[in-house]
Design a protein around this motif. Structure first.
Motif, PDB file in Angstrom:
ATOM      1  N   SER A  23       0.833  -1.219   0.000  1.00 24.35           N
ATOM      2  CA  SER A  23       0.000   0.000   0.000  1.00 24.35           C
ATOM      3  C   SER A  23       0.864   1.265   0.000  1.00 24.35           C
ATOM      4  CB  SER A  23      -0.876   0.023   1.257  1.00 24.35           C
ATOM      5  OG  SER A  23      -0.068   0.301   2.393  1.00 24.35           O
ATOM      6  N   GLY A  24       2.164   1.099   0.302  1.00 15.59           N
ATOM      7  CA  GLY A  24       3.033   2.277   0.375  1.00 15.59           C
ATOM      8  C   GLY A  24       3.091   2.891   1.759  1.00 15.59           C
ATOM      9  N   GLN A  25       2.344   2.260   2.716  1.00 12.37           N
ATOM     10  CA  GLN A  25       2.440   2.769   4.098  1.00 12.37           C
ATOM     11  C   GLN A  25       3.896   2.690   4.578  1.00 12.37           C
ATOM     12  OE1 GLN A  25       0.420   0.523   7.197  1.00 12.37           O
ATOM     13  NE2 GLN A  25       1.007   2.008   8.774  1.00 12.37           N
ATOM     14  N   ILE A  26       4.560   1.600   4.164  1.00 12.87           N
ATOM     15  CA  ILE A  26       6.020   1.540   4.368  1.00 12.87           C
ATOM     16  C   ILE A  26       6.612   1.912   3.012  1.00 12.87           C
ATOM     17  CG2 ILE A  26       7.977   0.136   5.102  1.00 12.87           C
ATOM     18  CD1 ILE A  26       6.004  -1.807   6.396  1.00 12.87           C
ATOM     19  N   PRO A  27       7.066   3.133   2.839  1.00 11.44           N
ATOM     20  CA  PRO A  27       7.418   3.621   1.505  1.00 11.44           C
ATOM     21  C   PRO A  27       8.655   2.936   0.911  1.00 11.44           C
ATOM     22  CG  PRO A  27       7.989   5.248   3.189  1.00 11.44           C
ATOM     23  CD  PRO A  27       7.254   4.159   3.882  1.00 11.44           C
ATOM     24  N   ASP A  28       8.620   2.723  -0.411  1.00 15.83           N
ATOM     25  CA  ASP A  28       9.790   2.254  -1.181  1.00 15.83           C
ATOM     26  C   ASP A  28      10.468   1.055  -0.533  1.00 15.83           C
ATOM     27  OD1 ASP A  28       9.358   4.597  -2.682  1.00 15.83           O
ATOM     28  OD2 ASP A  28      10.435   5.741  -1.146  1.00 15.83           O
ATOM     29  N   THR A  29       9.657   0.153  -0.040  1.00 14.02           N
ATOM     30  CA  THR A  29      10.232  -0.999   0.682  1.00 14.02           C
ATOM     31  C   THR A  29       9.635  -2.298   0.178  1.00 14.02           C
ATOM     32  OG1 THR A  29      10.600   0.325   2.659  1.00 14.02           O
ATOM     33  CG2 THR A  29      10.468  -2.061   2.970  1.00 14.02           C
ATOM     34  N   GLN A  30      10.504  -3.331   0.032  1.00 12.83           N
ATOM     35  CA  GLN A  30       9.989  -4.638  -0.347  1.00 12.83           C
ATOM     36  C   GLN A  30      10.563  -5.707   0.578  1.00 12.83           C
ATOM     37  OE1 GLN A  30      11.642  -4.698  -4.361  1.00 12.83           O
ATOM     38  NE2 GLN A  30      13.155  -6.151  -3.726  1.00 12.83           N
ATOM     39  N   VAL A  31       9.737  -6.702   0.851  1.00 12.98           N
ATOM     40  CA  VAL A  31      10.192  -7.872   1.610  1.00 12.98           C
ATOM     41  C   VAL A  31      10.956  -8.756   0.625  1.00 12.98           C
ATOM     42  CG1 VAL A  31       9.493  -9.900   2.944  1.00 12.98           C
ATOM     43  CG2 VAL A  31       8.236  -7.736   3.198  1.00 12.98           C
ATOM     44  N   VAL A  32      12.260  -8.885   0.829  1.00 14.89           N
ATOM     45  CA  VAL A  32      13.089  -9.616  -0.148  1.00 14.89           C
ATOM     46  C   VAL A  32      13.262 -11.091   0.222  1.00 14.89           C
ATOM     47  CG1 VAL A  32      14.308  -7.567  -0.966  1.00 14.89           C
ATOM     48  CG2 VAL A  32      15.202  -8.839   1.005  1.00 14.89           C
ATOM     49  N   HIS A 175      -0.466  -5.575  14.563  1.00 14.88           N
ATOM     50  CA  HIS A 175      -0.622  -5.432  13.112  1.00 14.88           C
ATOM     51  C   HIS A 175      -0.711  -3.968  12.709  1.00 14.88           C
ATOM     52  CE1 HIS A 175      -2.472  -9.744  13.040  1.00 14.88           C
ATOM     53  NE2 HIS A 175      -1.159  -9.750  13.247  1.00 14.88           N
ATOM     54  N   ARG A 176      -1.079  -3.102  13.666  1.00 14.92           N
ATOM     55  CA  ARG A 176      -1.107  -1.665  13.359  1.00 14.92           C
ATOM     56  C   ARG A 176       0.265  -1.029  13.608  1.00 14.92           C
ATOM     57  NH1 ARG A 176      -5.655  -1.937  16.449  1.00 14.92           N
ATOM     58  NH2 ARG A 176      -4.671  -0.818  18.132  1.00 14.92           N
ATOM     59  N   ILE A 177       0.915  -1.405  14.708  1.00 13.93           N
ATOM     60  CA  ILE A 177       2.120  -0.647  15.075  1.00 13.93           C
ATOM     61  C   ILE A 177       3.373  -1.121  14.362  1.00 13.93           C
ATOM     62  CG2 ILE A 177       1.185   0.040  17.320  1.00 13.93           C
ATOM     63  CD1 ILE A 177       2.964  -2.064  18.649  1.00 13.93           C
ATOM     64  N   TYR A 178       3.435  -2.397  13.950  1.00 14.06           N
ATOM     65  CA  TYR A 178       4.667  -2.847  13.295  1.00 14.06           C
ATOM     66  C   TYR A 178       4.886  -2.113  11.962  1.00 14.06           C
ATOM     67  CZ  TYR A 178       8.598  -6.158  13.649  1.00 14.06           C
ATOM     68  OH  TYR A 178       9.840  -6.735  13.827  1.00 14.06           O
ATOM     69  N   PRO A 179       3.849  -2.062  11.096  1.00 15.49           N
ATOM     70  CA  PRO A 179       4.042  -1.277   9.868  1.00 15.49           C
ATOM     71  C   PRO A 179       4.407   0.191  10.143  1.00 15.49           C
ATOM     72  CG  PRO A 179       2.140  -2.704   9.645  1.00 15.49           C
ATOM     73  CD  PRO A 179       2.554  -2.776  11.091  1.00 15.49           C
ATOM     74  N   GLN A 180       3.816   0.773  11.176  1.00 15.00           N
ATOM     75  CA  GLN A 180       4.119   2.179  11.491  1.00 15.00           C
ATOM     76  C   GLN A 180       5.582   2.333  11.917  1.00 15.00           C
ATOM     77  OE1 GLN A 180       2.041   5.300  11.427  1.00 15.00           O
ATOM     78  NE2 GLN A 180       4.242   5.620  11.191  1.00 15.00           N
ATOM     79  N   ALA A 181       6.059   1.423  12.745  1.00 15.01           N
ATOM     80  CA  ALA A 181       7.461   1.476  13.180  1.00 15.01           C
ATOM     81  C   ALA A 181       8.402   1.345  11.985  1.00 15.01           C
ATOM     82  CB  ALA A 181       7.728   0.363  14.187  1.00 15.01           C
ATOM     83  N   LEU A 182       8.070   0.420  11.085  1.00 21.15           N
ATOM     84  CA  LEU A 182       8.921   0.209   9.900  1.00 21.15           C
ATOM     85  C   LEU A 182       8.882   1.430   8.982  1.00 21.15           C
ATOM     86  CD1 LEU A 182       8.056  -3.543   9.309  1.00 21.15           C
ATOM     87  CD2 LEU A 182      10.344  -2.644   9.839  1.00 21.15           C
TER      88      LEU A 182
END
Ligand code: GRF
Length: 204
Positions: A23-32, A175-182
């Motif tokens: 969704s881009g909430q974690i910008p420019d990032t991919q799980v590799v 599930h809400r705070i982990y994406p925010q921290a990242l």
């Protein structure tokens, strides 16, 4: 940014992080890559279904914690991660491993640290009769569940709560705070320095 996720179980935190990357909430990032110490972890199936390299480094294959951590580190570094996120990873990591990833190794813990480190945190909260419980995302340091906090979410403990009902609400908070921290780490809003979480205010 390149994200490697370490898992051991069902992968619900992995799922929320994947969604936040998409969704881009974690910008420019991919799980590799997704790496588990347990070959049967459902999280590996989630990774495969998402077309992400899913690997197992089975701790039963190694004689010592040091040997396991060294093998795990070797696999992780083949993906050249910017960040390594422990998401339901149920192994204690050696000091050498933690120091190798210092400042870019995160974990989610199902309590309001420093309260209730270790396991069975919801049972601990109920036994203590606390009114507030919750989840924490923190930088991982050598001491278990004691690294500097990045973000927390508080969850009310209700009179009718049992371990299961409390665990469910805490997991939702995770599930809400982990994406925010990242998202904050990727954008440089938080960093780790001198054993502390350092904050940089966003440009005005
Ligand atoms: C969560 O309870 C988390 O707090 C703990 O392990 C569980 C992770 O579950 N570290 P999942 O594998 O992300 O669903």
């Amino acid at each position: 940014k390149r994200l490697v996720i370490l898992v051991s179980g069902r992968g619900s935190n992995l799922q929320s992080i994947l969604a936040a990357c998409r969704s881009g909430q974690i910008p420019d990032t991919q799980v590799v890559a997704v790496i588990s110490n347990r070959p049967s972890a459902r999280a590996l199936a989630l990774a495969m279904a998402a077309g992400i390299p899913a690997l197992t480094v089975d701790h039963r294959d190694y004689g010592t914690r040091t040997e396991f951590d060294a093998a795990l580190q070797k696999q992780i570094d083949e993906y050249a991660p910017d960040i390594v996120a422990l998401a339901g990873f149920m192994r204690q990591l050696t000091t050498a491993f933690v120091q190798h990833y210092e400042g870019k190794l995160l974990n989610v813990h199902p309590s309001l640290l420093p309260a209730f480190p270790g396991l069975h945190t919801h049972a601990q909260a109920l036994r203590q009769g606390v009114c507030w419980h919750g989840a924490s995302v923190h930088f991982v340091t050598a001491e278990l569940d004691a690294g500097p906090v990045i973000i927390q979410a508080a969850v009310a403990v209700l009179p009718a709560d049992d371990e299961q009902s409390l665990a469910t609400r805490v997991l939702d908070a995770e599930h809400r705070i982990y994406p925010q921290a990242l998202a904050w780490l990727v954008s440089g809003r938080v960093t780790y320095a001198a054993g502390r979480t350092q904050w940089r205010e966003p440009p005005q």
